[in-house]
Write an enzyme that holds these catalytic residues in place. Sequence first.
Site, PDB file in Angstrom:
ATOM      1  N   CYS A  37      46.654  35.480  51.726  1.00  0.00           N
ATOM      2  CA  CYS A  37      46.904  36.367  50.574  1.00  0.00           C
ATOM      3  C   CYS A  37      48.032  37.361  50.846  1.00  0.00           C
ATOM      4  O   CYS A  37      48.619  37.902  49.923  1.00  0.00           O
ATOM      5  CB  CYS A  37      45.636  37.113  50.196  1.00  0.00           C
ATOM      6  SG  CYS A  37      44.343  35.964  49.688  1.00  0.00           S
TER       7      CYS A  37
ATOM      8  N   HIS B 122      47.924  42.485  45.327  1.00  0.00           N
ATOM      9  CA  HIS B 122      47.509  41.080  45.386  1.00  0.00           C
ATOM     10  C   HIS B 122      46.284  40.935  44.487  1.00  0.00           C
ATOM     11  O   HIS B 122      45.354  41.744  44.539  1.00  0.00           O
ATOM     12  CB  HIS B 122      47.175  40.698  46.825  1.00  0.00           C
ATOM     13  CG  HIS B 122      46.314  39.480  46.913  1.00  0.00           C
ATOM     14  ND1 HIS B 122      46.662  38.297  46.312  1.00  0.00           N
ATOM     15  CD2 HIS B 122      45.093  39.273  47.492  1.00  0.00           C
ATOM     16  CE1 HIS B 122      45.706  37.407  46.531  1.00  0.00           C
ATOM     17  NE2 HIS B 122      44.744  37.979  47.236  1.00  0.00           N
TER      18      HIS B 122
ATOM     19  N   ASN C 104      42.531  34.199  41.592  1.00  0.00           N
ATOM     20  CA  ASN C 104      43.227  34.604  42.813  1.00  0.00           C
ATOM     21  C   ASN C 104      44.070  33.418  43.280  1.00  0.00           C
ATOM     22  O   ASN C 104      43.531  32.379  43.660  1.00  0.00           O
ATOM     23  CB  ASN C 104      42.176  34.990  43.870  1.00  0.00           C
ATOM     24  CG  ASN C 104      42.770  35.395  45.208  1.00  0.00           C
ATOM     25  OD1 ASN C 104      43.909  35.053  45.520  1.00  0.00           O
ATOM     26  ND2 ASN C 104      41.993  36.097  46.008  1.00  0.00           N
TER      27      ASN C 104
HETATM   28  N1  COA Z   1      27.768  32.495  39.882  1.00  0.00           N
HETATM   29  C1  COA Z   1      26.532  32.979  39.799  1.00  0.00           C
HETATM   30  N2  COA Z   1      25.884  33.512  40.845  1.00  0.00           N
HETATM   31  C2  COA Z   1      26.534  33.562  42.008  1.00  0.00           C
HETATM   32  C3  COA Z   1      27.833  33.070  42.163  1.00  0.00           C
HETATM   33  C4  COA Z   1      28.462  32.518  41.025  1.00  0.00           C
HETATM   34  N3  COA Z   1      29.709  32.038  41.062  1.00  0.00           N
HETATM   35  N4  COA Z   1      28.226  33.246  43.437  1.00  0.00           N
HETATM   36  C5  COA Z   1      27.207  33.827  44.088  1.00  0.00           C
HETATM   37  N5  COA Z   1      26.169  34.018  43.213  1.00  0.00           N
HETATM   38  C6  COA Z   1      24.869  34.628  43.483  1.00  0.00           C
HETATM   39  C7  COA Z   1      24.508  34.607  44.931  1.00  0.00           C
HETATM   40  O1  COA Z   1      23.894  33.404  45.281  1.00  0.00           O
HETATM   41  C8  COA Z   1      23.530  35.769  45.018  1.00  0.00           C
HETATM   42  O2  COA Z   1      22.283  35.364  44.536  1.00  0.00           O
HETATM   43  P1  COA Z   1      20.935  35.928  45.193  1.00  0.00           P
HETATM   44  O3  COA Z   1      20.971  37.398  44.972  1.00  0.00           O
HETATM   45  O4  COA Z   1      19.884  35.212  44.429  1.00  0.00           O
HETATM   46  O5  COA Z   1      21.017  35.540  46.617  1.00  0.00           O
HETATM   47  C9  COA Z   1      24.098  36.777  44.006  1.00  0.00           C
HETATM   48  O6  COA Z   1      24.942  36.012  43.140  1.00  0.00           O
HETATM   49  C10 COA Z   1      24.887  37.867  44.648  1.00  0.00           C
HETATM   50  O7  COA Z   1      25.798  37.282  45.583  1.00  0.00           O
HETATM   51  P2  COA Z   1      26.783  38.152  46.402  1.00  0.00           P
HETATM   52  O8  COA Z   1      27.636  37.269  47.256  1.00  0.00           O
HETATM   53  O9  COA Z   1      26.027  39.260  47.093  1.00  0.00           O
HETATM   54  O10 COA Z   1      27.645  38.777  45.223  1.00  0.00           O
HETATM   55  P3  COA Z   1      28.679  39.942  45.267  1.00  0.00           P
HETATM   56  O11 COA Z   1      28.254  41.012  44.359  1.00  0.00           O
HETATM   57  O12 COA Z   1      29.070  40.314  46.655  1.00  0.00           O
HETATM   58  O13 COA Z   1      29.944  39.254  44.612  1.00  0.00           O
HETATM   59  C11 COA Z   1      32.044  38.337  45.242  1.00  0.00           C
HETATM   60  C12 COA Z   1      30.542  38.150  45.247  1.00  0.00           C
HETATM   61  C13 COA Z   1      32.670  37.177  45.989  1.00  0.00           C
HETATM   62  C14 COA Z   1      32.548  38.356  43.809  1.00  0.00           C
HETATM   63  C15 COA Z   1      32.383  39.683  45.916  1.00  0.00           C
HETATM   64  O14 COA Z   1      31.739  39.790  47.160  1.00  0.00           O
HETATM   65  C16 COA Z   1      33.840  39.867  46.109  1.00  0.00           C
HETATM   66  O15 COA Z   1      34.573  40.015  45.157  1.00  0.00           O
HETATM   67  N6  COA Z   1      34.322  39.910  47.361  1.00  0.00           N
HETATM   68  C17 COA Z   1      35.710  39.996  47.648  1.00  0.00           C
HETATM   69  C18 COA Z   1      36.303  38.657  47.460  1.00  0.00           C
HETATM   70  C19 COA Z   1      37.789  38.652  47.515  1.00  0.00           C
HETATM   71  O16 COA Z   1      38.433  39.548  47.063  1.00  0.00           O
HETATM   72  N7  COA Z   1      38.316  37.613  48.102  1.00  0.00           N
HETATM   73  C20 COA Z   1      39.699  37.407  48.183  1.00  0.00           C
HETATM   74  C21 COA Z   1      40.251  38.235  49.252  1.00  0.00           C
HETATM   75  S1  COA Z   1      41.922  37.898  49.366  1.00  0.00           S
END
Ligand code: COA
Length: 336
Positions: A115, A263, A293
């Site tokens: 990224c 980004h 992204n």
């Molecule tokens: N749709 C529905 N549910 C989903 C899902 C999706 N696409 N992906 C994960 N879940 C579920 C998980 O299984 C979890 O369920 P549970 O509570 O029953 O176990 C729940 O949603 C929460 O998951 P979690 O991973 O804790 O969610 P979060 O609030 O952390 O959000 C991201 C996930 C990835 C959106 C978040 O962590 C994020 O934005 N991180 C940064 C990512 C990023 O910027 N990456 C690029 C960097 S360059």
Amino acid sequence: MYNSKIVGLGYYVPDNVVTNDDLSEMMDTNDAWIQERTGIKERRWVEDKTGDTTSTMGVKAAEIAIERAGIDKNDIDFIVFATLSPDYYFPGPGVAVQKALGIKTVGALDIRNQCSGFVYGISIADQYIKTGMYKNVLVIGSEVHSRGLDKTTRGRGVSVIFGDGAGAAVLSREEDPTKGILSTHLHSEGEHAEELSLIAPGMGKRWVSDILRDNDPDDVSYMPHMNGQFVFKNAVVRFSEVIMEGLMKNNLQVSDIDMLIPHQANLRISQFIQNKFKLNDDQVFNNIQSYGNTTAASIPIALTEAWEQNKIKEGDLVVLAAFGSGFTWGSVVIKW
Ligand code: COA
């Protein structure tokens, strides 16, 4: 010593729009979850019939950037190509661009840095131009994520976030030291390399002969892995640090920023930075809602769109900032 200046910008995204509702037909997810957590409404994914690849999309973006720069493609002295999703394991896509553009035998450098790839690429181009070695450098960021994502419920934490596309910039020599790229700032923290990674295609752990023999459909090491919450927490800290580093280096304040192009990792990350720095909506550009992204392509696509929409004018202070896998992060401070 010279400065370098961005004199041409271009981007290309595949026509194929994939909405959150489309994803919910492939896996257990829904529009509300995706929009609430990431801000993404839709993304572009390549289709086989168009022939779009990381290098062909990069070429299309580059052609627009070169035309807008008002230079002949044969004036390009060097190519820098940033991607984590190259067409081939080797050689990298830089040489494919050189071939497609029909530019003689100029050097083509392939870089990773995920990224942060475009920010690293700009920094490399800037150094070559500063020293006088090259006059015009083409920097491309391009990704095809869609062919490598796990589009089942197993991979939903990653696959809903990423999109395909390409962006490019031409940097040229600028004689006025007060204009163009004022500084670039690069960082990494390899301690967290595995937190956002794709392990298997590397030669680090397994023999290709074993992989072919096992042919294991449950081997998730061929799919990108992301520790989402850990990435989020690190991103907001590093984005803030590296933006401030760039401003302080140039004796500038947050209030001097005319346009911040973060980004496009996640809209929530961009909003966190915007709120922290008390920037208004006109000072931050986001388009992750439409493209997801796109990793190395996200900043050049966003920068091009902001420029096309007249949101960047001559004399503006523009800051680019990136964070991603590695971890790597960086910023670029530009007097436009
Ligand atoms: N749709 C529905 N549910 C989903 C899902 C999706 N696409 N992906 C994960 N879940 C579920 C998980 O299984 C979890 O369920 P549970 O509570 O029953 O176990 C729940 O949603 C929460 O998951 P979690 O991973 O804790 O969610 P979060 O609030 O952390 O959000 C991201 C996930 C990835 C959106 C978040 O962590 C994020 O934005 N991180 C940064 C990512 C990023 O910027 N990456 C690029 C960097 S360059």
